[in-house]
Design a protein around this motif. Sequence first.
Motif, PDB file in Angstrom:
ATOM      1  N   PRO A 135       0.831  -1.202   0.000  1.00  0.00           N
ATOM      2  CA  PRO A 135       0.000   0.000   0.000  1.00  0.00           C
ATOM      3  C   PRO A 135       0.868   1.255   0.000  1.00  0.00           C
ATOM      4  O   PRO A 135       2.069   1.201   0.232  1.00  0.00           O
ATOM      5  CB  PRO A 135      -0.791  -0.129   1.312  1.00  0.00           C
ATOM      6  N   SER A 136       0.240   2.396  -0.267  1.00  0.00           N
ATOM      7  CA  SER A 136       0.981   3.652  -0.263  1.00  0.00           C
ATOM      8  C   SER A 136       1.490   3.964   1.142  1.00  0.00           C
ATOM      9  O   SER A 136       1.004   3.404   2.134  1.00  0.00           O
ATOM     10  CB  SER A 136       0.080   4.789  -0.750  1.00  0.00           C
ATOM     11  N   LYS A 137       2.465   4.861   1.212  1.00  0.00           N
ATOM     12  CA  LYS A 137       3.027   5.244   2.509  1.00  0.00           C
ATOM     13  C   LYS A 137       1.946   5.809   3.425  1.00  0.00           C
ATOM     14  O   LYS A 137       1.903   5.505   4.625  1.00  0.00           O
ATOM     15  CB  LYS A 137       4.141   6.278   2.313  1.00  0.00           C
ATOM     16  N   TYR A 138       1.061   6.632   2.849  1.00  0.00           N
ATOM     17  CA  TYR A 138       0.002   7.257   3.639  1.00  0.00           C
ATOM     18  C   TYR A 138      -0.916   6.201   4.254  1.00  0.00           C
ATOM     19  O   TYR A 138      -1.215   6.233   5.454  1.00  0.00           O
ATOM     20  CB  TYR A 138      -0.795   8.213   2.751  1.00  0.00           C
ATOM     21  N   ILE A 139      -1.369   5.246   3.437  1.00  0.00           N
ATOM     22  CA  ILE A 139      -2.252   4.189   3.940  1.00  0.00           C
ATOM     23  C   ILE A 139      -1.531   3.322   4.970  1.00  0.00           C
ATOM     24  O   ILE A 139      -2.111   2.918   5.988  1.00  0.00           O
ATOM     25  CB  ILE A 139      -2.779   3.330   2.780  1.00  0.00           C
ATOM     26  N   LEU A 157      -9.437  10.240   8.192  1.00  0.00           N
ATOM     27  CA  LEU A 157      -8.234  10.471   7.381  1.00  0.00           C
ATOM     28  C   LEU A 157      -8.137   9.473   6.229  1.00  0.00           C
ATOM     29  O   LEU A 157      -7.529   9.774   5.196  1.00  0.00           O
ATOM     30  CB  LEU A 157      -6.986  10.388   8.267  1.00  0.00           C
ATOM     31  N   SER A 158      -8.734   8.289   6.385  1.00  0.00           N
ATOM     32  CA  SER A 158      -8.728   7.298   5.305  1.00  0.00           C
ATOM     33  C   SER A 158      -9.443   7.830   4.066  1.00  0.00           C
ATOM     34  O   SER A 158      -9.119   7.449   2.937  1.00  0.00           O
ATOM     35  CB  SER A 158      -9.407   6.001   5.760  1.00  0.00           C
ATOM     36  N   GLY A 159     -10.426   8.704   4.282  1.00  0.00           N
ATOM     37  CA  GLY A 159     -11.158   9.282   3.163  1.00  0.00           C
ATOM     38  C   GLY A 159     -10.325  10.226   2.312  1.00  0.00           C
ATOM     39  O   GLY A 159     -10.749  10.616   1.212  1.00  0.00           O
ATOM     40  N   LYS A 160      -9.132  10.608   2.784  1.00  0.00           N
ATOM     41  CA  LYS A 160      -8.251  11.502   2.037  1.00  0.00           C
ATOM     42  C   LYS A 160      -7.261  10.746   1.148  1.00  0.00           C
ATOM     43  O   LYS A 160      -6.463  11.360   0.454  1.00  0.00           O
ATOM     44  CB  LYS A 160      -7.483  12.419   3.005  1.00  0.00           C
ATOM     45  N   ALA A 161      -7.276   9.415   1.228  1.00  0.00           N
ATOM     46  CA  ALA A 161      -6.363   8.623   0.398  1.00  0.00           C
ATOM     47  C   ALA A 161      -6.763   8.726  -1.067  1.00  0.00           C
ATOM     48  O   ALA A 161      -7.938   8.870  -1.403  1.00  0.00           O
ATOM     49  CB  ALA A 161      -6.366   7.170   0.858  1.00  0.00           C
ATOM     50  N   LYS A 202      -5.461   6.496  -3.730  1.00  0.00           N
ATOM     51  CA  LYS A 202      -5.243   5.314  -4.571  1.00  0.00           C
ATOM     52  C   LYS A 202      -6.504   4.491  -4.787  1.00  0.00           C
ATOM     53  O   LYS A 202      -6.755   3.998  -5.887  1.00  0.00           O
ATOM     54  CB  LYS A 202      -4.145   4.449  -3.950  1.00  0.00           C
ATOM     55  N   TYR A 203      -7.322   4.315  -3.726  1.00  0.00           N
ATOM     56  CA  TYR A 203      -8.490   3.449  -3.810  1.00  0.00           C
ATOM     57  C   TYR A 203      -9.740   4.194  -3.362  1.00  0.00           C
ATOM     58  O   TYR A 203      -9.671   5.299  -2.818  1.00  0.00           O
ATOM     59  CB  TYR A 203      -8.327   2.222  -2.908  1.00  0.00           C
ATOM     60  N   SER A 204     -10.904   3.551  -3.561  1.00  0.00           N
ATOM     61  CA  SER A 204     -12.151   4.067  -3.006  1.00  0.00           C
ATOM     62  C   SER A 204     -12.100   3.958  -1.487  1.00  0.00           C
ATOM     63  O   SER A 204     -11.279   3.234  -0.919  1.00  0.00           O
ATOM     64  CB  SER A 204     -13.341   3.272  -3.554  1.00  0.00           C
ATOM     65  N   VAL A 205     -13.034   4.674  -0.832  1.00  0.00           N
ATOM     66  CA  VAL A 205     -13.054   4.685   0.635  1.00  0.00           C
ATOM     67  C   VAL A 205     -13.208   3.281   1.207  1.00  0.00           C
ATOM     68  O   VAL A 205     -12.521   2.913   2.166  1.00  0.00           O
ATOM     69  CB  VAL A 205     -14.200   5.598   1.145  1.00  0.00           C
ATOM     70  N   GLY A 206     -14.102   2.474   0.593  1.00  0.00           N
ATOM     71  CA  GLY A 206     -14.319   1.124   1.107  1.00  0.00           C
ATOM     72  C   GLY A 206     -13.066   0.277   1.083  1.00  0.00           C
ATOM     73  O   GLY A 206     -12.772  -0.451   2.031  1.00  0.00           O
ATOM     74  N   ILE A 207     -12.298   0.377   0.002  1.00  0.00           N
ATOM     75  CA  ILE A 207     -11.065  -0.399  -0.112  1.00  0.00           C
ATOM     76  C   ILE A 207     -10.019   0.100   0.875  1.00  0.00           C
ATOM     77  O   ILE A 207      -9.316  -0.688   1.522  1.00  0.00           O
ATOM     78  CB  ILE A 207     -10.523  -0.337  -1.553  1.00  0.00           C
ATOM     79  N   VAL A 208      -9.893   1.438   1.014  1.00  0.00           N
ATOM     80  CA  VAL A 208      -8.908   1.990   1.955  1.00  0.00           C
ATOM     81  C   VAL A 208      -9.228   1.539   3.375  1.00  0.00           C
ATOM     82  O   VAL A 208      -8.341   1.128   4.127  1.00  0.00           O
ATOM     83  CB  VAL A 208      -8.863   3.533   1.877  1.00  0.00           C
ATOM     84  N   ILE A 209     -10.510   1.607   3.748  1.00  0.00           N
ATOM     85  CA  ILE A 209     -10.910   1.169   5.088  1.00  0.00           C
ATOM     86  C   ILE A 209     -10.628  -0.322   5.265  1.00  0.00           C
ATOM     87  O   ILE A 209     -10.199  -0.767   6.332  1.00  0.00           O
ATOM     88  CB  ILE A 209     -12.391   1.481   5.344  1.00  0.00           C
ATOM     89  N   SER A 210     -10.823  -1.098   4.198  1.00  0.00           N
ATOM     90  CA  SER A 210     -10.516  -2.527   4.272  1.00  0.00           C
ATOM     91  C   SER A 210      -9.026  -2.754   4.521  1.00  0.00           C
ATOM     92  O   SER A 210      -8.646  -3.587   5.352  1.00  0.00           O
ATOM     93  CB  SER A 210     -10.941  -3.218   2.971  1.00  0.00           C
ATOM     94  N   ILE A 211      -8.172  -2.002   3.820  1.00  0.00           N
ATOM     95  CA  ILE A 211      -6.726  -2.147   3.997  1.00  0.00           C
ATOM     96  C   ILE A 211      -6.311  -1.711   5.401  1.00  0.00           C
ATOM     97  O   ILE A 211      -5.592  -2.419   6.112  1.00  0.00           O
ATOM     98  CB  ILE A 211      -5.961  -1.333   2.936  1.00  0.00           C
ATOM     99  N   VAL A 212      -6.785  -0.507   5.801  1.00  0.00           N
ATOM    100  CA  VAL A 212      -6.432   0.016   7.124  1.00  0.00           C
ATOM    101  C   VAL A 212      -6.950  -0.908   8.221  1.00  0.00           C
ATOM    102  O   VAL A 212      -6.260  -1.173   9.216  1.00  0.00           O
ATOM    103  CB  VAL A 212      -6.979   1.448   7.299  1.00  0.00           C
TER     104      VAL A 212
END
Length: 383
Positions: free
Chosen positions: A201-205, A314-318, A320-330
């Motif tokens: 994943p990205s550094k931010y995520i 803060l996940s909503g500011k990523a 690379k992916y949609s919010v659902g995917i970012v929340i899944s990764i986080v």
Amino acid sequence: MNELEKRQKQRIALSAYFLLSGICFSTWASRIPTIKDNFNLDEDTLGNLLMVMPASAVIGIPLSGWLVSKFDNRIPLQIASFTFLLSLLFIGFAPSIWWIVFALVVFSVSLRVINIAINTQSIAIQEKFEKKIVGTFHGIWSIGGILGVLFSTIMIKFKISIEWHLLLVAVFGILMILFAFPYLLKNDKARSGNGFRLGKPSKYISLLGLIVFFAAICEGGMYDWNGVYFKEVVKEEVFTYGYLLFMVCMTISRLTIDKMMEKFGMQKLYILGSFLIMTGVAMAVVFPYFWTALIGFCMVGFGVSGLYPMTFILSGKAKKYSVGIVISIVSTYSTVGMFLGPPIIGYLAHAFGLQRAFITFIIGGFMFIPLSKMVFDHLKNRD
């Protein structure tokens, strides 16, 4: 039904699932000392049992990512809620430790799917409101936690069996989700950014993931070992008092965290949370008496309260992916931390004593200072 009524009903329906998740998780956590006694488990063996949950949560990583990218997430949310409740019920009636292992596998995978679904819906519903409401959802989860541990305290005080206790909770939960489901947000599936691929994943995520990883270690450790600490170190017969006050303080803070974010900013709240966790745990470890431990765990409750809602926002500011995917990764980091932390405490308690093992939470609490600084530095440089 006008748009205002519709979004209010969606908010209430989603709140019901946050509430139920908190009730069920705290019910399980508050009964861990009972399971420990019923099966004559030492700290090392209990740690092994708790390790079942991070191991089985790995199954939920690709499953939850696939579900949020392919389906309207209210459908997997409802299915996972049923299996979640049934697995909780089975924990109470399990005839052997191996049946509890099976129940915990289902419990853990179901909980992961639920967490992804409700947090994704919370971000989507947030877009319909001008004021921040995500923190309130997490506050409602904590209210559920309070209700769960309060009910557990009553069951324990009046010596009601774990079987009847978990049966009552399961029946209540099934009725709740049957009534709430029709009002959930529909078609909550992003049209783009759902091409989830395994990889770095990205550094931010990754930074957000590490924050919730340590938050999960601190919060999950309090859930699973708070009661044992009060029973075996503080020597309190009604061992749920510390857990109950921890949940009360966390709930009070989460219900006001939206206003706190607007007034002080998230960066300051991360640092404040770090100091409260470190100070509170240190007080309970150095002075392992009823009132000092109680005050210490209250401070930890205030400290951990804002970590999840702030990080999911803060996940909503990523990018690379949609919010659902970012929340899944986080949430993958959170799942590992929530269920890896408690067994580690068990192993350390077996080797050095439970009191010394709690120092782990001080280390975890410290990590929010450098990690949050790197997150906000990243946002500034990106802008």
